[in-house]
Every structure is written in C-alpha cells, then in structure tokens.
Design an enzyme around this catalytic site. Structure first.
Site, mmCIF file in Angstrom:
data_model
loop_
_atom_site.group_PDB
_atom_site.id
_atom_site.type_symbol
_atom_site.label_atom_id
_atom_site.label_comp_id
_atom_site.label_asym_id
_atom_site.label_seq_id
_atom_site.Cartn_x
_atom_site.Cartn_y
_atom_site.Cartn_z
ATOM 1 N N THR A 37 0.835 -1.195 0.000
ATOM 2 C CA THR A 37 0.000 0.000 0.000
ATOM 3 C C THR A 37 0.870 1.244 0.000
ATOM 4 O O THR A 37 2.025 1.214 0.431
ATOM 5 C CB THR A 37 -0.890 0.046 1.261
ATOM 6 N N LYS A 69 -8.419 1.744 2.323
ATOM 7 C CA LYS A 69 -7.563 1.163 1.297
ATOM 8 C C LYS A 69 -7.522 -0.362 1.386
ATOM 9 O O LYS A 69 -7.519 -1.052 0.369
ATOM 10 C CB LYS A 69 -6.147 1.738 1.375
ATOM 11 N N TYR A 219 13.313 -16.027 38.696
ATOM 12 C CA TYR A 219 12.130 -16.385 39.479
ATOM 13 C C TYR A 219 11.589 -15.131 40.117
ATOM 14 O O TYR A 219 12.142 -14.043 39.956
ATOM 15 C CB TYR A 219 12.445 -17.460 40.529
ATOM 16 N N LYS A 278 17.149 -1.789 51.492
ATOM 17 C CA LYS A 278 17.125 -3.219 51.811
ATOM 18 C C LYS A 278 15.664 -3.629 51.971
ATOM 19 O O LYS A 278 14.925 -3.021 52.740
ATOM 20 C CB LYS A 278 17.890 -3.471 53.109
ATOM 21 N N HIS A 279 15.251 -4.627 51.215
ATOM 22 C CA HIS A 279 13.866 -5.102 51.257
ATOM 23 C C HIS A 279 12.861 -3.969 51.061
ATOM 24 O O HIS A 279 11.897 -3.815 51.815
ATOM 25 C CB HIS A 279 13.588 -5.857 52.552
ATOM 26 N N ARG A 441 2.668 3.048 65.301
ATOM 27 C CA ARG A 441 3.602 4.150 65.084
ATOM 28 C C ARG A 441 4.581 4.276 66.260
ATOM 29 O O ARG A 441 5.733 4.679 66.076
ATOM 30 C CB ARG A 441 2.812 5.449 64.874
ATOM 31 N N ASP A 481 2.210 8.981 72.424
ATOM 32 C CA ASP A 481 3.263 8.059 72.832
ATOM 33 C C ASP A 481 4.415 7.974 71.835
ATOM 34 O O ASP A 481 5.593 7.984 72.223
ATOM 35 C CB ASP A 481 2.693 6.656 73.113
#
Length: 527
Positions: A37, A69, A219, A278-279, A441, A481
C-alpha cells in the site's frame, strides 16, 4: 491441522519501515509475490523491487485521505479463507480472490503521537483501523496465514522459511498470531487510556493496561514463583537501565532498585545524594559534598542492614565512590552514569551488578499505579504530591530553627518512601534511624531510636545521633506516645501531617517536651 504452508504471496503495509527493504528483498529472492500500500509500495519501488498496489487487487483506489484502502473483501477474503474448505475455495474462485499467505503490518504510531503532545484531532487521525483489522483477520486464520507485526521478528521469519523450504510451520504461525493479538490489544488499550484522559474520564468503565516484555527473570520473590519484567514507556527508571556487569537481575533486585531510584530522584542533582535500600525500605539516606561522602554517611546510618543492599546515586559513579562501595557486599549499584575507572574497580566484583540510567525519573510526574488484589485491581494516581517550606504550619510554642527546617524537609522526603507506619530520624541531612512497616507508630518510633543507638555503637560516638535530631512521621500521631518516644530518644523537632482527633493532645505533649513541631497537611502512606 495443516502443519506447513508455503509462502507464495505477501502483503506488506508498514508505518515503521525499519528493515522493510531487506525483508522485501529476501522475500522477492524466494519468489514471493509482493503486494503493498501507499508509502510502503513507494519505498519498495524506489529500490527497484516489483510490487503490486493493493488498489490493483481491490479495483478501488485508496480514498478518504488513506482511511480506506485495505478494508475490502479482496484483502480480507485472501486473509480469512480456509484453504482446505471446499466452500471457501469456491468463493475465492468465483470472486477472483487470491490467497495471502504472509501479512507484514505495523500500525500507525499512535503511542508516539500521544507522547509528543499532539492535539486531539491529530491524535484521532493516528488511530489505525485497517492495520488492526488485517492483523486480527490474519491471526485468526493462523492455520494458513503467517502474521508479522514486530520488526524484531523479520529475521525469525526468514530463518523459518529457510528451515522449511519456503514454508512456515503451524507452531510458528501460532506464536506470531499471539504476538499480533498482543499488539492489537496494547494498541486499543493505548487509545482507550488516552481518550479517557482527553475527555476527563477518571474511572472509565473498562480499563486496559499494556506492556512489552523486557526480559524473563530467574524467578519471582521466591524460587517457586515465575516472573518477568515488562516495560510500559511511562517514565524513565530502573526498567530502562543498562546493566554493565553481574548476573541477571532478580525480581527482588528490581523491586528494591526501583525503590532506591525513586527516592534518590527526589533530591535532583544539585547536591550529591545516596540511598541504600534493603527489602524495599531505605536503611540509609544522606547528602554530601561528594558522592563518596554521601555514600559514607548513608552507610553509617545502618551498617548492618546495608550489607547486601542496593545503592542508588544521583550523580555519575566515580572511582572514589566505587572503592568505598566495594568495601562490603552490595547487590546492585545504580547511577546516572559511571566513569571508566569506576567500572574497572567494579569489574573485580563479578557478582556486583552495575546499572546506569540516562535520566532519573521525575518524582512529581503524574501517572497511574496499579496493584492486583484477589478478584480485581486497585488503581490510583502516583503519590506525586509535594510541599514546600511555605506550606509548613508551626503548631508548637517553640519555632524550629533554619537548620532544623532543612532537616525536617529532608526527613519528610525520606519518610514518604518508607513503608508505613514510617518514622525517620535525621540530622545534618543524614538519616540516623528509620522505623518502617510496623503496625504501631510507637513501635516504628522506638525501632528508629534503637537503630540510632546502634549507629552510635558502630561509629564509637559518645551518645546516640538521635540527640538533637528531627523526626518525620508519614501520617499523624494518633496518640502522644510515639512522639514522646522520639523526644526521649533526643529528637528536638517533628514534622507530621496533622489531622488526628488528638492533635491538641499531641501538640500539648510536644510543648511539654520542648519540641518544635510543624504540620504539613499532607499524608504519605506507603503500603
């Protein structure tokens, strides 16, 4: 089921002409008739290849500015006909429909049109109709037709033809069909997502997402889980980073590195910054006069947790910083570049992955965040909210000093990237204790204080660096606290969103402890 189908006739119609001429030459050399085309046909004729126009096949010219077309029975009949069915063969013979054995189509560049900020009308004009229709037709009829939509599959197609004497196998056509449907699905998802935004539909009835495979992973979070990395082109980041050395990245590596990059990007590139993760939680964050100093200060926050961590820098990696990082085992280092001397230093650490970025992600960029839950997805905007000094509201009798205000904003920036409940102790643009992901907290505040005490032991300091520090809390203190635990640890100023029903009680506790406290009016939960 037909196993092999010889390729005698191919229809090529592409917007992305990468590799087109080489592919067409290879098909022509194998005696395959080429049909095409508009611009694709012109590109083939320009290099002297024989090609028939689709308009010659259909008996109709391209019309309506190219909108019509290929939408014609002579094309779709050639793609959809089951060659083994007598009735289909009879219809082909009756109407003079020639079979199309190979379709090579890629679509109008809709995503690129959106990305460059085209207006509504131009964007609509870049919604392909004929291309997806042909792809879907050919892919449905993969028993007889091979469908190629990605330029990266051109070589595989030619290898298939060479291996099968000019024919394709059923398994190969199946794989191509799946790729084609993935492409049309992604294309429609892009159109739907753009249109929802264009008309202000924040929560459309149906929401589709699409992404492209970047790499398979060894993994997932655990060895029994399969995983892969996909990219969506939305923002630059770890998904686009170049890996220069080390073994393949794992799912956890990528997740942690993303957390590190997102946080270090908050500091721009005006002053060297380092983040150690870390993590998925920062265990050390600091600014410095050099990248090496920023790393050393971030490392000192929690030397134990930094072992096996992820290091992100906002400046290119240099030799001095590289030598410091190799002092302990580090999983990944990512930075916007690395000089040759730094790369040579890292080369001696075969298991250390070095990644570089062309650009840091924009922390204020808008965009969606998607999380799967059982039976569905949660969709929200990215947390791109931000505050400045002028947004802070002092709520205590004691006003924070200039140095404290700088540290408060630094701690607040870090806290938004710590898993909630989040508490961050900071001093002199360095984290000195981080409490992350606790159900209380108060516990986060106490853990951060314990981390500060461990920092003092590791560095041989006479007292905890929490003394004279500031504290950031990602959400309000529901009770006094947690705040009082920070004051007991030696903190002198606090930044938090405010908004608790016990705000007055918390403010009174802060005043009683001699703390300065500011409210931001903005929460940054991170679950």
């Amino acid at each position: 089921m037909t196993q092999t189908v010889p390729i005698k006739r191919a229809l090529l119609s592409v917007s992305d002409k990468t590799g087109l001429v080489d592919l067409a030459r290879a098909l022509d050399a194998r005696g395959i008739e080429l049909v095409s085309t508009g611009g694709t046909a012109a590109a083939l004729r320009k290099v002297g290849l024989p090609v028939r126009d689709v308009s010659e096949i259909t008996g109709f010219p391209e019309m309506m500015d190219g909108r019509v077309k290929t939408l014609h029975p002579m094309v779709h009949g050639g793609l959809l006909a089951l060659r083994g069915e007598d009735s289909h063969r009879a219809a082909m013979d009756e109407h003079g429909i020639g079979g199309i054995d190979l379709l090579v189509v890629n679509l109008y560049p809709f995503e690129a049109t959106v990305a460059r900020g085209a207006d509504y009308d131009e964007t609509v004009e870049n919604i392909d109709i004929g291309g997806p229709a042909m792809l879907r037709a050919a892919a449905k009829n993969h028993a007889w037709v091979a469908t190629v939509t990605d330029t990266e599959d051109y070589d595989a197609l030619l290898e298939e033809l060479d291996a099968n004497e000019g024919a394709t196998t059923y398994a190969f056509r199946q794989r191509l069909a799946q790729i084609a449907y993935g492409r049309t699905a992604a294309y429609d998802a892009a159109v739907s997502t753009w249109m929802a935004g264009a008309i202000g539909e924040a929560a459309p009835r149906r929401r589709s997402v699409s992404a492209t495979l970047a790499q398979g992973l060894r993994y997932g979070e655990n060895p029994h889980q399969s995983a892969a990395l996909y990219t969506d082109g939305s923002r630059p980041g770890v998904a686009q980073a170049a890996q220069h050395q080390g073994k393949a990245l794992s799912y956890n590596n990528l997740n942690d590195t993303d957390a590190a990059v997102e946080l270090v990007a908050e500091f721009g590139q005006d002053r060297p910054a380092c983040v150690i993760v870390k993590h998925a939680n920062p265990c050390g964050v600091a600014l410095g006069e050099t990248a090496a100093e920023a790393y050393a200060r971030a490392f000192d926050c929690d030397r134990t947790s930094a072992f096996g961590g992820i290091v992100a820098l906002n400046r290119p990696l240099d030799a001095e910083t590289a030598r410091a990082i190799t002092g302990i085992f580090t999983e990944v280092v990512i930075a916007p570049g690395a000089d040759e001397e730094a790369r040579a230093i890292f080369a001696a650490k075969k298991n250390l992955r070095l990644l570089t970025l062309d650009a840091l992600p924009d922390p204020r960029a808008a965009g969606p965040m998607l999380r799967q839950i059982a039976g569905g997805y949660l969709l929200q905007d990215r947390d791109a909210g931000a505050i400045g000094m002028d947004d802070l509201r002092v709520v205590t009798r004691r006003q924070p000093g200039e140095a404290e205000l700088r540290d408060l904003m630094f701690a607040w920036t870090v806290a938004r990237h710590v898993k909630s409940n989040a508490i961050v102790y900071a001093k002199d643009m360095q984290t000195v204790g981080i409490g992350a992901g606790q159900m209380s907290r108060l516990d986060s505040s106490m853990i951060a204080a314990v981390k500060a005490e461990r920092m003092a032991e590791a560095l041989g300091l006479p007292h905890t660096p929490a003394q004279g520090s500031v504290v950031a809390s990602d959400a309000f203190f529901p009770f006094p606290d947690g705040l009082l635990a920070a004051a007991e640890a030696g903190a002198r100023a606090v930044i938090q969103p405010g908004g608790s029903v016990k705000d007055e009680e918390v403010i009174a506790a802060a005043d009683g402890a001699g703390l300065a406290m500011v409210f931001t009016g903005m929460r940054h939960f991170r679950h």
